[in-house]
Design a protein around this motif. Sequence first.
Motif, PDB file in Angstrom:
ATOM      1  N   VAL A 147       0.856  -1.183   0.000  1.00 50.91           N
ATOM      2  CA  VAL A 147       0.000   0.000   0.000  1.00 50.91           C
ATOM      3  C   VAL A 147       0.897   1.239   0.000  1.00 50.91           C
ATOM      4  N   HIS A 148       0.587   2.161  -0.896  1.00 57.20           N
ATOM      5  CA  HIS A 148       1.279   3.450  -0.923  1.00 57.20           C
ATOM      6  C   HIS A 148       0.278   4.551  -0.638  1.00 57.20           C
ATOM      7  N   TYR A 149       0.660   5.478   0.239  1.00 58.69           N
ATOM      8  CA  TYR A 149      -0.083   6.738   0.347  1.00 58.69           C
ATOM      9  C   TYR A 149       0.796   7.763  -0.338  1.00 58.69           C
ATOM     10  N   GLY A 150       0.494   8.121  -1.572  1.00 57.95           N
ATOM     11  CA  GLY A 150       1.395   9.001  -2.311  1.00 57.95           C
ATOM     12  C   GLY A 150       2.763   8.346  -2.369  1.00 57.95           C
ATOM     13  N   ASP A 151       3.790   9.021  -1.830  1.00 56.05           N
ATOM     14  CA  ASP A 151       5.149   8.468  -1.861  1.00 56.05           C
ATOM     15  C   ASP A 151       5.434   7.561  -0.678  1.00 56.05           C
ATOM     16  N   ASN A 152       4.537   7.572   0.272  1.00 59.33           N
ATOM     17  CA  ASN A 152       4.787   6.800   1.490  1.00 59.33           C
ATOM     18  C   ASN A 152       4.399   5.328   1.298  1.00 59.33           C
ATOM     19  N   HIS A 153       5.398   4.474   1.439  1.00 62.69           N
ATOM     20  CA  HIS A 153       5.176   3.028   1.281  1.00 62.69           C
ATOM     21  C   HIS A 153       4.680   2.476   2.626  1.00 62.69           C
ATOM     22  N   ALA A 154       3.370   2.380   2.796  1.00 64.50           N
ATOM     23  CA  ALA A 154       2.804   2.107   4.116  1.00 64.50           C
ATOM     24  C   ALA A 154       2.752   0.617   4.464  1.00 64.50           C
ATOM     25  N   ILE A 155       2.558  -0.223   3.449  1.00 61.01           N
ATOM     26  CA  ILE A 155       2.505  -1.670   3.679  1.00 61.01           C
ATOM     27  C   ILE A 155       3.434  -2.330   2.675  1.00 61.01           C
TER      28      ILE A 155
END
Lengths: 266, 243
Positions: free
Chosen positions: A26-34
């Motif tokens: 999972v990505h939130y924008g550039d943030n690789h969350a999962i």
Amino acid sequence: MYDAPKSLETTLDQKTAKITARDVQVHYGDNHAIKDVNVNIEANTVTAFIGPSGCGKSTFLRCINRMNDTIDICRVQGKILLDGEDINDKRVDPVQLRAKVGMVFQKPNPFPKSIYDNIAYGPRIHGLAKNKADLDEIVEKSLRRGAIWEEVKDRLHASGTGLSGGQQQRLCIARAIATEPEVLLMDEPCSALDPIATAQVEELIDELRQQYSVVIVTHSMQQAARVSQRTAFFHLGNLVEFGDTVKIFTNPEDSRTESYITGRIG
Amino acid sequence: MNDSRHIASAFDRDLDSIHAKILKMGGLVEASIVDSSKALESRDQELAEKVRRGDAAIDALDEQINDEVANLIALRAPTAVDLRTVLAIMRMTSNLERIGDLSKNLAKRSDVLGQLTQISGATGSIRRMTREVEAMLKDALDAFIQRDPDFARDVIERDREVDEMYNTLFREFLTFMLEDPRNITACMHLHFIAKNVERMGDHVTAIAEQVLFYVTGETPEGSRPKADVTSSDMKYNPEAEPD
């Protein structure tokens, strides 16, 4: 010494995976969350997701009923199968999916409607009741299963928001199970409740396990230990360890898991 | 194994205190074994008396440790390695306490023995057996400090030697008693002492097993090495020659 009793092991073996996640990112924008999460969630089992704030456990939970669809910058990759079917398939209607995969949130969020209508809302829009008598029955059954019937049966038409916090949360659980879901996702369902209401909800979770798969995100390690059979530890978007709750809490394999559950600076 | 400190430093202070006490208790028990066997061999009544009085300090530590462990479980809900630490210590303390009692009993009997006929060689053999048990205890506690499972397994294996020493003594005492009935009283006391030391070895083995549980999370499977055969194999046979 800490092996599960034989009978439990056999029942676990026989259980099939209700939900299978394969290489979920999972990505939130550039943030690789999962990052690359693979996990099997079994039927009739309470699975606890634990981990520090921002570790991705709630994000992952929200993938299971496509709650992340509503966030524009959120991108989900990989496969999540419910009974073997891809929930992100274009043919799957997210509203139908969420009837099957119910959710209870951190803060009780009853609709500003009567107790009766809070429960009846879902079954109505999903056409689960043929007539008023049917609906009455669903409402009563759900409130009973939500362990709140005795407290509200004489004031079904009073507002849901007038209940105490613990009652509101049990009302929300009753609402979530009114559509006969198969999976119940709970995102810190007890964080706003006192110990007695917490105990009631935990008792309820244990009963719900007979019929549903329950996945619970919790910051309370003791709650995870009390209610779940399986525990998943998330850290920085990775699923670090997933196993029997007893094993995780007595002899975890990964030092990061151990640091977290024993309250050490990892 | 996790070396880092808890976020709640009070948790570390509680654990450190329990740690310090179990090691202190271990030291006292080691000294008690050394002194009681020395008192036996050298017929030193003063030293025997010191061992008897010293047991109170061991018992007091046992009580303190149990209280602190109970508080820690109630207040801190330990998990994983913390849980295994307190469970292991809780069991170790009762084993240590029992060893202390057995050592005290040895000291008591050495007083009585001082007034009886000497049995040649017997106290020396018991002294050697006791020395081995004391060494095992020291190593078991070192294995605990160093979290060394192999060291703990080694201690468990060595209990066999203690059992064998006991078997030999059992036969010797039988022979002495057969030779001269006047030896019977002394030999009975000596036999109880030997049996007590053999029991100490079993308690040390149990401590080493707790070290294994603490470090690996598993208790050793299967039965311990058992070489004490006196309860099953050595029937009283006056014709039999000791080997």
